[in-house]
Design a protein around this motif. Structure first.
Motif, PDB file in Angstrom:
ATOM      1  N   HIS A  78      57.482 -18.496 -69.007  1.00  0.00           N
ATOM      2  CA  HIS A  78      56.282 -17.774 -68.831  1.00  0.00           C
ATOM      3  C   HIS A  78      56.326 -16.640 -69.606  1.00  0.00           C
ATOM      4  CE1 HIS A  78      58.552 -16.546 -65.516  1.00  0.00           C
ATOM      5  NE2 HIS A  78      57.727 -15.287 -65.542  1.00  0.00           N
ATOM      6  N   ARG A  79      57.425 -16.053 -70.226  1.00  0.00           N
ATOM      7  CA  ARG A  79      57.454 -14.709 -71.034  1.00  0.00           C
ATOM      8  C   ARG A  79      58.749 -14.976 -71.810  1.00  0.00           C
ATOM      9  NH1 ARG A  79      61.291 -11.813 -68.306  1.00  0.00           N
ATOM     10  NH2 ARG A  79      61.494 -11.754 -66.177  1.00  0.00           N
ATOM     11  N   ALA A  80      58.773 -14.244 -72.874  1.00  0.00           N
ATOM     12  CA  ALA A  80      60.099 -14.334 -73.823  1.00  0.00           C
ATOM     13  C   ALA A  80      61.299 -13.822 -73.232  1.00  0.00           C
ATOM     14  CB  ALA A  80      59.734 -13.195 -74.842  1.00  0.00           C
ATOM     15  N   ILE A  81      62.437 -14.438 -73.292  1.00  0.00           N
ATOM     16  CA  ILE A  81      63.757 -13.988 -72.714  1.00  0.00           C
ATOM     17  C   ILE A  81      63.791 -14.283 -71.162  1.00  0.00           C
ATOM     18  CG2 ILE A  81      65.746 -12.395 -72.706  1.00  0.00           C
ATOM     19  CD1 ILE A  81      64.466 -11.129 -75.171  1.00  0.00           C
ATOM     20  N   ASP A  82      63.202 -15.344 -70.826  1.00  0.00           N
ATOM     21  CA  ASP A  82      63.045 -15.540 -69.473  1.00  0.00           C
ATOM     22  C   ASP A  82      64.387 -15.895 -68.851  1.00  0.00           C
ATOM     23  OD1 ASP A  82      62.000 -16.406 -66.752  1.00  0.00           O
ATOM     24  OD2 ASP A  82      61.242 -18.118 -67.644  1.00  0.00           O
ATOM     25  N   GLU A  83      64.609 -15.749 -67.589  1.00  0.00           N
ATOM     26  CA  GLU A  83      65.635 -16.166 -66.981  1.00  0.00           C
ATOM     27  C   GLU A  83      65.427 -16.459 -65.664  1.00  0.00           C
ATOM     28  OE1 GLU A  83      68.639 -12.952 -66.178  1.00  0.00           O
ATOM     29  OE2 GLU A  83      69.082 -12.376 -68.285  1.00  0.00           O
ATOM     30  N   ASP A  84      65.912 -17.527 -65.200  1.00  0.00           N
ATOM     31  CA  ASP A  84      65.542 -18.347 -63.723  1.00  0.00           C
ATOM     32  C   ASP A  84      66.842 -18.283 -63.054  1.00  0.00           C
ATOM     33  OD1 ASP A  84      62.878 -18.928 -63.833  1.00  0.00           O
ATOM     34  OD2 ASP A  84      63.342 -20.433 -65.393  1.00  0.00           O
ATOM     35  N   TRP A  85      67.027 -17.752 -62.066  1.00  0.00           N
ATOM     36  CA  TRP A  85      68.097 -17.914 -61.005  1.00  0.00           C
ATOM     37  C   TRP A  85      67.864 -18.835 -59.798  1.00  0.00           C
ATOM     38  CZ3 TRP A  85      72.883 -14.897 -61.328  1.00  0.00           C
ATOM     39  CH2 TRP A  85      72.765 -14.203 -62.232  1.00  0.00           C
ATOM     40  N   ILE A  86      68.860 -19.730 -59.658  1.00  0.00           N
ATOM     41  CA  ILE A  86      68.847 -20.549 -58.434  1.00  0.00           C
ATOM     42  C   ILE A  86      70.117 -20.209 -57.499  1.00  0.00           C
ATOM     43  CG2 ILE A  86      67.212 -22.188 -59.438  1.00  0.00           C
ATOM     44  CD1 ILE A  86      70.376 -24.081 -59.487  1.00  0.00           C
ATOM     45  N   LYS A  87      70.433 -20.509 -56.402  1.00  0.00           N
ATOM     46  CA  LYS A  87      71.340 -20.608 -55.668  1.00  0.00           C
ATOM     47  C   LYS A  87      71.600 -21.733 -54.781  1.00  0.00           C
ATOM     48  CE  LYS A  87      69.814 -18.223 -51.410  1.00  0.00           C
ATOM     49  NZ  LYS A  87      69.966 -17.224 -50.603  1.00  0.00           N
ATOM     50  N   PHE A  88      73.088 -22.102 -54.605  1.00  0.00           N
ATOM     51  CA  PHE A  88      73.466 -23.394 -54.130  1.00  0.00           C
ATOM     52  C   PHE A  88      74.499 -23.309 -53.180  1.00  0.00           C
ATOM     53  CE2 PHE A  88      74.869 -23.761 -58.189  1.00  0.00           C
ATOM     54  CZ  PHE A  88      76.262 -24.568 -58.084  1.00  0.00           C
ATOM     55  N   THR A  89      74.683 -24.008 -52.227  1.00  0.00           N
ATOM     56  CA  THR A  89      75.885 -23.966 -51.380  1.00  0.00           C
ATOM     57  C   THR A  89      76.570 -25.225 -51.648  1.00  0.00           C
ATOM     58  OG1 THR A  89      74.737 -22.390 -49.722  1.00  0.00           O
ATOM     59  CG2 THR A  89      76.653 -23.600 -49.016  1.00  0.00           C
ATOM     60  N   THR A  90      77.994 -24.916 -51.942  1.00  0.00           N
ATOM     61  CA  THR A  90      78.806 -26.013 -52.024  1.00  0.00           C
ATOM     62  C   THR A  90      79.599 -26.514 -51.140  1.00  0.00           C
ATOM     63  OG1 THR A  90      80.690 -24.609 -52.841  1.00  0.00           O
ATOM     64  CG2 THR A  90      78.898 -25.510 -54.559  1.00  0.00           C
ATOM     65  N   TYR A 123      80.495 -30.671 -59.005  1.00  0.00           N
ATOM     66  CA  TYR A 123      78.993 -30.546 -59.045  1.00  0.00           C
ATOM     67  C   TYR A 123      78.500 -30.691 -60.604  1.00  0.00           C
ATOM     68  CZ  TYR A 123      79.177 -29.365 -54.214  1.00  0.00           C
ATOM     69  OH  TYR A 123      79.418 -29.456 -52.927  1.00  0.00           O
ATOM     70  N   VAL A 124      77.649 -31.190 -60.668  1.00  0.00           N
ATOM     71  CA  VAL A 124      76.859 -31.377 -62.093  1.00  0.00           C
ATOM     72  C   VAL A 124      75.431 -30.411 -62.079  1.00  0.00           C
ATOM     73  CG1 VAL A 124      75.844 -32.646 -63.934  1.00  0.00           C
ATOM     74  CG2 VAL A 124      77.921 -33.584 -62.506  1.00  0.00           C
ATOM     75  N   ILE A 125      75.457 -29.523 -62.989  1.00  0.00           N
ATOM     76  CA  ILE A 125      74.344 -28.620 -63.207  1.00  0.00           C
ATOM     77  C   ILE A 125      73.800 -29.004 -64.661  1.00  0.00           C
ATOM     78  CG2 ILE A 125      73.275 -26.266 -63.194  1.00  0.00           C
ATOM     79  CD1 ILE A 125      75.939 -25.672 -61.684  1.00  0.00           C
ATOM     80  N   GLN A 126      72.288 -29.350 -64.651  1.00  0.00           N
ATOM     81  CA  GLN A 126      72.169 -30.001 -65.772  1.00  0.00           C
ATOM     82  C   GLN A 126      70.403 -29.618 -65.958  1.00  0.00           C
ATOM     83  OE1 GLN A 126      73.405 -33.869 -66.929  1.00  0.00           O
ATOM     84  NE2 GLN A 126      71.170 -34.414 -67.019  1.00  0.00           N
ATOM     85  N   THR A 127      70.090 -29.508 -67.528  1.00  0.00           N
ATOM     86  CA  THR A 127      68.945 -29.236 -67.782  1.00  0.00           C
ATOM     87  C   THR A 127      68.483 -30.387 -68.619  1.00  0.00           C
ATOM     88  OG1 THR A 127      69.237 -28.007 -69.830  1.00  0.00           O
ATOM     89  CG2 THR A 127      68.810 -26.705 -68.084  1.00  0.00           C
ATOM     90  N   SER A 128      67.098 -30.699 -68.619  1.00  0.00           N
ATOM     91  CA  SER A 128      66.506 -31.878 -69.498  1.00  0.00           C
ATOM     92  C   SER A 128      65.216 -31.532 -69.710  1.00  0.00           C
ATOM     93  CB  SER A 128      66.464 -33.181 -68.515  1.00  0.00           C
ATOM     94  OG  SER A 128      65.936 -33.129 -67.463  1.00  0.00           O
ATOM     95  N   ASN A 129      64.667 -32.289 -70.763  1.00  0.00           N
ATOM     96  CA  ASN A 129      63.235 -32.165 -71.181  1.00  0.00           C
ATOM     97  C   ASN A 129      62.810 -30.540 -71.765  1.00  0.00           C
ATOM     98  OD1 ASN A 129      62.389 -34.879 -70.705  1.00  0.00           O
ATOM     99  ND2 ASN A 129      62.277 -34.383 -68.446  1.00  0.00           N
ATOM    100  N   ILE A 130      64.004 -29.924 -72.329  1.00  0.00           N
ATOM    101  CA  ILE A 130      63.868 -28.723 -73.047  1.00  0.00           C
ATOM    102  C   ILE A 130      62.905 -28.662 -74.096  1.00  0.00           C
ATOM    103  CG2 ILE A 130      64.998 -26.716 -73.941  1.00  0.00           C
ATOM    104  CD1 ILE A 130      67.479 -27.677 -72.275  1.00  0.00           C
ATOM    105  N   GLY A 131      61.851 -28.106 -74.292  1.00  0.00           N
ATOM    106  CA  GLY A 131      61.058 -28.030 -75.338  1.00  0.00           C
ATOM    107  C   GLY A 131      61.535 -27.543 -76.462  1.00  0.00           C
ATOM    108  N   GLN A 132      60.508 -27.982 -77.763  1.00  0.00           N
ATOM    109  CA  GLN A 132      61.374 -27.753 -79.052  1.00  0.00           C
ATOM    110  C   GLN A 132      61.252 -26.352 -79.252  1.00  0.00           C
ATOM    111  OE1 GLN A 132      58.704 -29.739 -81.915  1.00  0.00           O
ATOM    112  NE2 GLN A 132      60.038 -29.176 -83.446  1.00  0.00           N
ATOM    113  N   ASP A 133      62.226 -25.861 -79.979  1.00  0.00           N
ATOM    114  CA  ASP A 133      62.333 -24.561 -80.219  1.00  0.00           C
ATOM    115  C   ASP A 133      62.712 -23.619 -79.145  1.00  0.00           C
ATOM    116  OD1 ASP A 133      61.715 -24.827 -83.022  1.00  0.00           O
ATOM    117  OD2 ASP A 133      59.480 -24.499 -82.427  1.00  0.00           O
ATOM    118  N   HIS A 134      63.173 -24.151 -77.984  1.00  0.00           N
ATOM    119  CA  HIS A 134      63.702 -23.461 -76.916  1.00  0.00           C
ATOM    120  C   HIS A 134      65.257 -23.773 -76.676  1.00  0.00           C
ATOM    121  CE1 HIS A 134      59.441 -24.235 -75.749  1.00  0.00           C
ATOM    122  NE2 HIS A 134      59.710 -23.014 -75.051  1.00  0.00           N
TER     123      HIS A 134
END
Length: 77
Positions: free
Chosen positions: A9-21, A27-38
């Protein structure tokens, strides 16, 4: 795991998540469907603002994948 949706939603966006192991689990952390030019980059931290325990940067690729084994039950970011 639980999929999450994030957007840019803005340039140089950072999204943080937390999870308990659980101890001695992989564990596998993965992104998908990343838009073109991202460029998504994953960093794994043991404390908020702490040093990186792992990273993946598939420069401008469609997916980013980080596989990691937890030695103890703990919250990670």
């Amino acid at each position: 795991g639980t999929p999450q949706t994030h957007n840019f939603h803005r340039a140089i966006d950072e999204d943080w998540i937390k999870f308990t192991t659980r101890a001695n689990k992989t564990y596998v952390i993965q992104t998908s469907n990343i838009g073109q030019d991202h460029d998504a980059v994953l960093y794994l931290h043991d404390t908020c603002g702490g040093g990186s325990l792992g990273t993946d940067n598939n420069a401008f690729g469609r997916t980013v994948h980080l596989e990691w084994s937890s030695a103890s039950a703990k919250t990670y970011y």
